[in-house]
Scaffold this active site. Sequence first.
Site, mmCIF file in Angstrom:
data_model
loop_
_atom_site.group_PDB
_atom_site.id
_atom_site.type_symbol
_atom_site.label_atom_id
_atom_site.label_comp_id
_atom_site.label_asym_id
_atom_site.label_seq_id
_atom_site.Cartn_x
_atom_site.Cartn_y
_atom_site.Cartn_z
ATOM 1 N N CYS A 1 7.408 19.949 -6.005
ATOM 2 C CA CYS A 1 8.474 19.064 -6.833
ATOM 3 C C CYS A 1 9.773 19.964 -7.383
ATOM 4 C CB CYS A 1 7.814 18.349 -8.004
ATOM 5 S SG CYS A 1 8.747 17.313 -9.025
ATOM 6 N N SER B 1 -6.743 -8.598 8.854
ATOM 7 C CA SER B 1 -8.242 -9.101 9.032
ATOM 8 C C SER B 1 -8.342 -9.985 7.687
ATOM 9 C CB SER B 1 -9.178 -7.893 8.990
ATOM 10 O OG SER B 1 -8.941 -7.124 7.569
ATOM 11 N N HIS C 1 0.787 -1.602 -0.031
ATOM 12 C CA HIS C 1 0.041 -0.042 0.005
ATOM 13 C C HIS C 1 0.848 1.347 -0.103
ATOM 14 C CE1 HIS C 1 -3.642 -2.409 1.780
ATOM 15 N NE2 HIS C 1 -3.273 -2.581 0.586
ATOM 16 N N GLY D 1 -1.673 -10.093 11.990
ATOM 17 C CA GLY D 1 -2.454 -8.904 12.266
ATOM 18 C C GLY D 1 -3.147 -8.190 11.009
HETATM 19 ZN ZN LIG Z 1 7.216 16.813 -10.659
#
Ligand SMILES: [Zn+2]
Length: 262
Positions: free
Chosen positions: A154, A196, A119, A194
Amino acid sequence: MPITDALLDSFRNARHVVVFTGAGVSAESGIPTFRDALTGLWERFDPAELATPDAFRRDPALVWGWYEWRRMKVLQAQPNPAHLAIAALAERVPKLTLVTQNVDDLHERAGSRDVIHLHGSLHAPRCFACARPHTLTETPEEPAEGRRLEPPRCQHCNGLVRPGVVWFGEMLPEAALQAAFDAAGACDLLLSIGTSGVVQPAASIPRVALQAGAVVVHVNPQPAGHDGRREFSLTGAAGGVLPDLLRMLGGRHGIIDGSFRP
Ligand SMILES: [Zn+2]
């Protein structure tokens, strides 16, 4: 079920172990789970207001503030005995692949290497426009009034920098997902800790291992009723069960009175 000799033998004979971790492991370090993170200052917010690309477009400072607040919580937390046991287990088996659904860096700080983050990570932001990685300061700025914080820009295109986590409506990173499924399909033993097991496609990783002939061991505070010929449940906090397991496996890794150092 208790940790049986048969289970210990599965660990001792395994050539490739996959460890698959979820929010429960971080929670034992005091990291709020995704929903718990929406209490207190954030209780009136909905995940859809904070964890989607649209939310970021609508109000980047609100979304960035929430993620920096969460990153701050992570940096204030420490790896717990479960993180340390997983890092120590990697020294005891020929090969270990660690796959996590967690977005913190507690596995890395416990000494685990090459962690597959399904993730993404709070610590790996990138440009919302050009996707180039952005380096954050060690210490997050405290969001004003606990909430809003302008995201950095950025260095390449001056676009807004976004959190490096997977949001609702986004695909999991393909390379990480592929590496996780490849490892699950090739391992002898998968330890699911841990988690689900309801969020797809990550929930199917233990299933893939089981179907490929591996032993699958679930560690959760609630009994999961998996006990079968090759699938087992160990009930308890990961920070208790995993050090017990390591101690019973025995070995040379400085296990003293139930605590240990990786
Ligand atoms: Zn950028």
